[in-house]
Every structure is written in structure tokens, then in C-alpha cells.
Design a protein around this motif. Structure first.
Motif, PDB file in Angstrom:
ATOM      1  N   ARG A   1       0.828  -1.216   0.000  1.00  0.00           N
ATOM      2  CA  ARG A   1       0.000   0.000   0.000  1.00  0.00           C
ATOM      3  C   ARG A   1       0.856   1.258   0.000  1.00  0.00           C
ATOM      4  O   ARG A   1       0.355   2.361  -0.167  1.00  0.00           O
ATOM      5  CB  ARG A   1      -0.960   0.011   1.192  1.00  0.00           C
ATOM      6  CG  ARG A   1      -0.330   0.260   2.551  1.00  0.00           C
ATOM      7  CD  ARG A   1      -1.377   0.118   3.640  1.00  0.00           C
ATOM      8  NE  ARG A   1      -0.838   0.290   4.972  1.00  0.00           N
ATOM      9  CZ  ARG A   1      -0.979   1.398   5.696  1.00  0.00           C
ATOM     10  NH1 ARG A   1      -1.613   2.434   5.178  1.00  0.00           N
ATOM     11  NH2 ARG A   1      -0.476   1.490   6.911  1.00  0.00           N
ATOM     12  N   GLY A   2       2.171   1.134   0.187  1.00  0.00           N
ATOM     13  CA  GLY A   2       3.044   2.306   0.157  1.00  0.00           C
ATOM     14  C   GLY A   2       2.869   3.186   1.370  1.00  0.00           C
ATOM     15  O   GLY A   2       2.620   4.390   1.260  1.00  0.00           O
ATOM     16  N   HIS A   3       3.032   2.575   2.563  1.00  0.00           N
ATOM     17  CA  HIS A   3       2.826   3.307   3.817  1.00  0.00           C
ATOM     18  C   HIS A   3       3.694   4.564   3.862  1.00  0.00           C
ATOM     19  O   HIS A   3       4.898   4.517   3.637  1.00  0.00           O
ATOM     20  CB  HIS A   3       3.162   2.412   5.010  1.00  0.00           C
ATOM     21  CG  HIS A   3       2.963   3.091   6.329  1.00  0.00           C
ATOM     22  ND1 HIS A   3       1.719   3.202   6.915  1.00  0.00           N
ATOM     23  CD2 HIS A   3       3.836   3.701   7.171  1.00  0.00           C
ATOM     24  CE1 HIS A   3       1.840   3.844   8.059  1.00  0.00           C
ATOM     25  NE2 HIS A   3       3.107   4.163   8.241  1.00  0.00           N
ATOM     26  N   GLY A   4       3.072   5.704   4.148  1.00  0.00           N
ATOM     27  CA  GLY A   4       3.791   6.966   4.231  1.00  0.00           C
ATOM     28  C   GLY A   4       3.912   7.700   2.914  1.00  0.00           C
ATOM     29  O   GLY A   4       4.394   8.839   2.880  1.00  0.00           O
ATOM     30  N   GLY A   5       3.491   7.068   1.814  1.00  0.00           N
ATOM     31  CA  GLY A   5       3.583   7.704   0.503  1.00  0.00           C
ATOM     32  C   GLY A   5       2.282   8.373   0.108  1.00  0.00           C
ATOM     33  O   GLY A   5       1.226   8.124   0.680  1.00  0.00           O
ATOM     34  N   THR A   6       2.356   9.220  -0.905  1.00  0.00           N
ATOM     35  CA  THR A   6       1.184   9.981  -1.351  1.00  0.00           C
ATOM     36  C   THR A   6       0.471   9.352  -2.531  1.00  0.00           C
ATOM     37  O   THR A   6      -0.692   9.679  -2.795  1.00  0.00           O
ATOM     38  CB  THR A   6       1.610  11.406  -1.746  1.00  0.00           C
ATOM     39  OG1 THR A   6       2.605  11.336  -2.786  1.00  0.00           O
ATOM     40  CG2 THR A   6       2.182  12.162  -0.553  1.00  0.00           C
ATOM     41  N   LEU A   7       1.125   8.459  -3.268  1.00  0.00           N
ATOM     42  CA  LEU A   7       0.519   7.886  -4.464  1.00  0.00           C
ATOM     43  C   LEU A   7      -0.593   6.902  -4.095  1.00  0.00           C
ATOM     44  O   LEU A   7      -0.418   6.054  -3.219  1.00  0.00           O
ATOM     45  CB  LEU A   7       1.579   7.177  -5.304  1.00  0.00           C
ATOM     46  CG  LEU A   7       2.651   8.069  -5.949  1.00  0.00           C
ATOM     47  CD1 LEU A   7       3.653   7.221  -6.709  1.00  0.00           C
ATOM     48  CD2 LEU A   7       2.007   9.099  -6.872  1.00  0.00           C
ATOM     49  N   GLN A   8      -1.716   7.015  -4.788  1.00  0.00           N
ATOM     50  CA  GLN A   8      -2.827   6.099  -4.564  1.00  0.00           C
ATOM     51  C   GLN A   8      -2.636   4.803  -5.360  1.00  0.00           C
ATOM     52  O   GLN A   8      -3.034   3.737  -4.916  1.00  0.00           O
ATOM     53  CB  GLN A   8      -4.148   6.762  -4.985  1.00  0.00           C
ATOM     54  CG  GLN A   8      -4.531   7.955  -4.121  1.00  0.00           C
ATOM     55  CD  GLN A   8      -4.830   7.576  -2.690  1.00  0.00           C
ATOM     56  OE1 GLN A   8      -5.619   6.670  -2.430  1.00  0.00           O
ATOM     57  NE2 GLN A   8      -4.192   8.261  -1.745  1.00  0.00           N
ATOM     58  N   GLY A   9      -2.045   4.923  -6.551  1.00  0.00           N
ATOM     59  CA  GLY A   9      -1.808   3.758  -7.387  1.00  0.00           C
ATOM     60  C   GLY A   9      -3.097   3.257  -8.064  1.00  0.00           C
ATOM     61  O   GLY A   9      -4.143   3.886  -7.970  1.00  0.00           O
ATOM     62  N   PRO A  10      -2.992   2.101  -8.717  1.00  0.00           N
ATOM     63  CA  PRO A  10      -1.789   1.284  -8.812  1.00  0.00           C
ATOM     64  C   PRO A  10      -0.720   1.934  -9.691  1.00  0.00           C
ATOM     65  O   PRO A  10      -1.035   2.451 -10.757  1.00  0.00           O
ATOM     66  CB  PRO A  10      -2.272  -0.016  -9.452  1.00  0.00           C
ATOM     67  CG  PRO A  10      -3.760   0.036  -9.442  1.00  0.00           C
ATOM     68  CD  PRO A  10      -4.145   1.460  -9.389  1.00  0.00           C
TER      69      PRO A  10
ATOM     70  N   VAL B   1       2.710   0.002  -5.897  1.00  0.00           N
ATOM     71  CA  VAL B   1       2.040   0.696  -4.801  1.00  0.00           C
ATOM     72  C   VAL B   1       0.575   0.847  -5.166  1.00  0.00           C
ATOM     73  O   VAL B   1       0.242   1.284  -6.274  1.00  0.00           O
ATOM     74  CB  VAL B   1       2.672   2.085  -4.560  1.00  0.00           C
ATOM     75  CG1 VAL B   1       1.742   2.965  -3.742  1.00  0.00           C
ATOM     76  CG2 VAL B   1       4.004   1.936  -3.840  1.00  0.00           C
ATOM     77  N   ALA B   2      -0.288   0.431  -4.237  1.00  0.00           N
ATOM     78  CA  ALA B   2      -1.729   0.553  -4.491  1.00  0.00           C
ATOM     79  C   ALA B   2      -2.467   0.561  -3.161  1.00  0.00           C
ATOM     80  O   ALA B   2      -2.315  -0.371  -2.360  1.00  0.00           O
ATOM     81  CB  ALA B   2      -2.226  -0.602  -5.354  1.00  0.00           C
ATOM     82  N   LYS B   3      -3.211   1.615  -2.914  1.00  0.00           N
ATOM     83  CA  LYS B   3      -4.058   1.630  -1.720  1.00  0.00           C
ATOM     84  C   LYS B   3      -5.114   0.529  -1.830  1.00  0.00           C
ATOM     85  O   LYS B   3      -5.518  -0.058  -0.824  1.00  0.00           O
ATOM     86  CB  LYS B   3      -4.719   2.995  -1.552  1.00  0.00           C
ATOM     87  CG  LYS B   3      -3.747   4.166  -1.498  1.00  0.00           C
ATOM     88  CD  LYS B   3      -2.681   4.012  -0.428  1.00  0.00           C
ATOM     89  CE  LYS B   3      -1.748   5.221  -0.429  1.00  0.00           C
ATOM     90  NZ  LYS B   3      -0.604   5.042   0.497  1.00  0.00           N
ATOM     91  N   ASP B   4      -5.567   0.262  -3.066  1.00  0.00           N
ATOM     92  CA  ASP B   4      -6.471  -0.854  -3.347  1.00  0.00           C
ATOM     93  C   ASP B   4      -5.596  -2.049  -3.739  1.00  0.00           C
ATOM     94  O   ASP B   4      -5.111  -2.139  -4.864  1.00  0.00           O
ATOM     95  CB  ASP B   4      -7.428  -0.474  -4.479  1.00  0.00           C
ATOM     96  CG  ASP B   4      -8.423  -1.577  -4.826  1.00  0.00           C
ATOM     97  OD1 ASP B   4      -8.147  -2.764  -4.544  1.00  0.00           O
ATOM     98  OD2 ASP B   4      -9.475  -1.260  -5.419  1.00  0.00           O
TER      99      ASP B   4
ATOM    100  N   ALA C   1      -2.645  -5.774  -7.496  1.00  0.00           N
ATOM    101  CA  ALA C   1      -2.304  -7.132  -7.906  1.00  0.00           C
ATOM    102  C   ALA C   1      -2.725  -7.385  -9.356  1.00  0.00           C
ATOM    103  O   ALA C   1      -1.996  -8.022 -10.120  1.00  0.00           O
ATOM    104  CB  ALA C   1      -2.964  -8.138  -6.977  1.00  0.00           C
ATOM    105  N   ARG C   2      -3.884  -6.885  -9.740  1.00  0.00           N
ATOM    106  CA  ARG C   2      -4.328  -7.079 -11.126  1.00  0.00           C
ATOM    107  C   ARG C   2      -3.409  -6.339 -12.108  1.00  0.00           C
ATOM    108  O   ARG C   2      -3.129  -6.828 -13.203  1.00  0.00           O
ATOM    109  CB  ARG C   2      -5.775  -6.607 -11.284  1.00  0.00           C
ATOM    110  CG  ARG C   2      -6.783  -7.491 -10.553  1.00  0.00           C
ATOM    111  CD  ARG C   2      -8.209  -7.108 -10.888  1.00  0.00           C
ATOM    112  NE  ARG C   2      -9.164  -7.949 -10.162  1.00  0.00           N
ATOM    113  CZ  ARG C   2      -9.800  -7.563  -9.058  1.00  0.00           C
ATOM    114  NH1 ARG C   2      -9.604  -6.345  -8.560  1.00  0.00           N
ATOM    115  NH2 ARG C   2     -10.640  -8.372  -8.440  1.00  0.00           N
ATOM    116  N   ALA C   3      -2.928  -5.168 -11.709  1.00  0.00           N
ATOM    117  CA  ALA C   3      -1.984  -4.434 -12.559  1.00  0.00           C
ATOM    118  C   ALA C   3      -0.682  -5.214 -12.690  1.00  0.00           C
ATOM    119  O   ALA C   3      -0.087  -5.272 -13.780  1.00  0.00           O
ATOM    120  CB  ALA C   3      -1.722  -3.049 -11.969  1.00  0.00           C
ATOM    121  N   ALA C   4      -0.254  -5.842 -11.610  1.00  0.00           N
ATOM    122  CA  ALA C   4       0.967  -6.643 -11.657  1.00  0.00           C
ATOM    123  C   ALA C   4       0.799  -7.843 -12.584  1.00  0.00           C
ATOM    124  O   ALA C   4       1.701  -8.178 -13.362  1.00  0.00           O
ATOM    125  CB  ALA C   4       1.335  -7.104 -10.242  1.00  0.00           C
TER     126      ALA C   4
END
Length: 333
Positions: free
Chosen positions: A81-90, A118-121, A126-129
Motif C-alpha cells: 500500500r506504500g505506507h507513508g507515501g502519497t501515491l494512490q496507485g496502482p 504501490v496501491a491503496k487498493d 495485484a491485477r496491474a501486476a
């Protein structure tokens, strides 16, 4: 915020007073997990999680498992989820393009070893990966997140602190009760030296009925002579004291240590103070890999990084579990 001392002591007054709030926290986690959609993907998902709040060694575990899977010829991607980051992703993390402020420090570190998203969702990540070619997903810190079904769930615990006082936040360090969490897991990995492993087994062994793997974090030999070197060390990880103990064990002359908050931003003012202090002490500034990715590029040449890697003496239980899930759900070509 640093963990309260009473989290890691036998339950006392504060722990007892806060226990009702711990029950509320545990109930909220239970309800969130119960109503989650648990999407099942076309490739195996290996979740690396924990029961404790804070750092237990998940990032080194993801790196070690990624190396193991890659050796089998499996294209593995990490999702966090990219803890501490601003990007929502994916969004796929690119080391030279993204910063820790955007992706979080853990994601930026992982990206040096394997494709990392990085993905909050988490399900969307995972689907993007998978669309980018992933044949297996390493889900970093998603054990209490209900969005994805796990083919293999590994609980990582710091053997030195175990499960603390065994109580749930805010009465203790746990995100959910031990029995509840372990009932959903497939394997437990405790990380620590022989003394810590013995203490963990004695204290918590009766509660651990899952296959149990042990590992240690070993510093890589960087070619720089730490033995006898005057050092100012800082760390903004879950338990900075572990890093300081490692430096001492390697013979470093610890002139000063600074335990920062987990993921604490390394501002120019903070770094200037530490660099001035180090100069006064005649010491080399040393930090962890995870902290180093938060440094401004201009400062990286002045700060020595000590990398560590997870070493597992007996991979049998993990290898068998990986073989099982790959056989049950073969990765697409």
C-alpha cells in the motif's frame, strides 16, 4: 509515536485499563475481515503479514522470498500500500523516478529487488501486476486487509519481543488476538538470534501450532571496516534498537544513537543536526537501507548504509508450501 513500554511487559495497570478498548479494536478488525470481498486472482498470492503493529521484518522477508521464487523461474511482483507515501496507485515503482515521499520507503527499497507496485487498493495493484506479467504476488503487509484471498499467509514476528504483552491495541502491540490471527495463517516465521529464538519458543511456543520457521537478519559485508569505527547511528524503523545492537556486534564504536519514529521524514534540519553532531564526535553517520532511501540525494554520500538480509537455515517448510500452492494454481505462462 514510539510504542509504550507497557506493551512489552507483563500486563499491568495501564494494560488492564485499556483492555476494553483493545476488545473494541479487535472487534472492528474482525468485522472488517468478515465483510471483505476476498477477490481470488489467477495467480498465487503469498501474504507476508504480522500480528504486531510496527516492524517485525516483513520487508527482508519479502526480499528473501522474492529471491527464492525467482530462482524457481517464477516472475514474482510485490504489491504494497506504500505506507507513508502519497501515491494512490496502482503504480509500478521506479527507483530513479519516484521518491520515498511518493511511494513510502519500503516500496522504494523493494523496487531495487523485484517489480513493486504501490496501491491503496491491493486487489487493483495485484491485477496491474498480473497484467504486467506477474506469475505470483508477494503481498506486503496485507494480512488484516480483506481485499484479496491468500494462497499462503506467512506471519512474521520479531523473536526478541514476541507478541509483547499479548494484548490488542491500545492495551498491547497486537492488531488482533493471537489465536484469531494464527487461525487464518499457514506458517509463522520468527526472526532473531539463537537467544531470542529460545525465549520466543519458551514464552509463545504453546500458542504456535503452525509450521514454524526461524531466521536471522545478517549484515552484509560492505567492505567498509566497521570494527573500531566511531559511529553516529540513526534509524527510523519499527525497533531501532535492533540496528544499534547489530552495529555493536560488528565492533562499531557507537558514539551516539538516534531512534527516530518509524518512517520519520529525514528533514534537512534533522540531518544537518546529526551531521554536525557526527563531525563534533569524529564519527561516521550510519543508517539502515530503509532509512537511506528517504535521504536527499545530496546527503547519501555522507551517510553509510548497512544492508541486512534474512537468512533461513532450513527452507523446507516454506519450500513445501510454495511448491503446494504453485501446483494447486499453476502460474500462467
Amino acid at each position: 509515536m514510539r510504542a509504550p513500554m507497557f506493551w512489552h511487559a507483563p500486563p499491568g495497570l495501564w494494560a488492564r485499563l485499556l483492555s476494553p478498548l483493545g476488545a473494541v479494536y479487535a472487534g472492528a478488525t474482525r468485522r472488517r475481515l468478515a465483510r471483505g470481498p476476498r477477490a481470488r486472482l489467477d495467480v498465487p498470492v503469498i501474504c507476508i503479514g504480522n500480528l504486531n503493529a510496527g516492524g517485525t521484518g516483513k520487508t527482508p522477508t519479502v526480499i528473501a522470498l522474492a529471491t527464492r521464487l525467482a530462482a524457481r523461474g517464477i516472475a514474482v511482483h510485490a504489491v504494497t500500500r506504500g505506507h507513508g507515501g502519497t501515491l494512490q496507485g496502482p503504480v509500478r515503482v521506479v527507483e530513479r523516478q519516484h521518491t520515498a515521499a511518493q511511494t513510502g520507503d519500503e516500496a522504494l527499497l523493494l523496487a531495487a529487488f523485484l517489480p513493486t507496485w504501490v496501491a491503496k487498493d491491493r486487489a487493483a495493484g495485484a491485477r496491474a501486476a498480473i497484467a504486467a506479467g506477474a506469475q505470483a504476488i508477494l503481498l506486503d503487509d496485507g494480512f488484516q486487509n480483506p481485499s484479496l484471498a491468500h494462497d499462503l499467509a506467512v506471519i512474521v514476528v520479531d523473536a526478541h519481543i514476541g507478541f509483547g504483552n499479548g494484548l490488542v491495541i491500545p492495551a498491547g502491540p497486537l492488531r488482533e488476538p493471537i489465536a484469531t490471527g494464527l487461525a487464518r495463517a499457514d506458517l509463522i516465521l520468527s526472526i532473531g538470534d539463537a537467544q531470542a529464538q529460545a525465549r520466543f519458543a519458551q514464552t509463545w511456543g504453546a500458542k504456535v501450532t503452525l509450521p514454524h520457521v526461524t531466521g536471522t537478519l545478517a549484515a552484509l559485508q560492505t567492505g567498509l571496516p566497521l570494527a573500531g569505527m566511531p559511529v553516529l547511528a540513526f534509524a527510523g524503523i519499527g525497533h531501532p534498537e535492533k540496528f544499534f545492537r547489530t552495529l555493536s556486534a560488528m565492533g562499531a564504536d557507537l558514539r551516539a544513537t538516534h531512534a527516530l519514529r518509524d518512517h520519520q521524514p529525514l528533514s534537512d534540519a534533522l540531518m544537518s543536526r546529526m551531521l554536525r553532531e557526527a563531525k563534533t564526535l569524529g564519527a561516521q553517520v550510519v543508517t539502515t537501507e530503509k532509512d537511506a532511501v528517504r535521504l536527499a540525494p545530496a546527503l547519501r554520500a555522507q551517510v553509510m548504509t548497512l544492508p541486512v538480509r534474512l537468512e533461513i537455515a532450513d527452507w523446507t517448510a516454506l519450500d513445501n508450501a510454495i511448491a503446494r500452492i504453485m501446483a494447486e494454481r499453476p502460474a500462467p505462462p
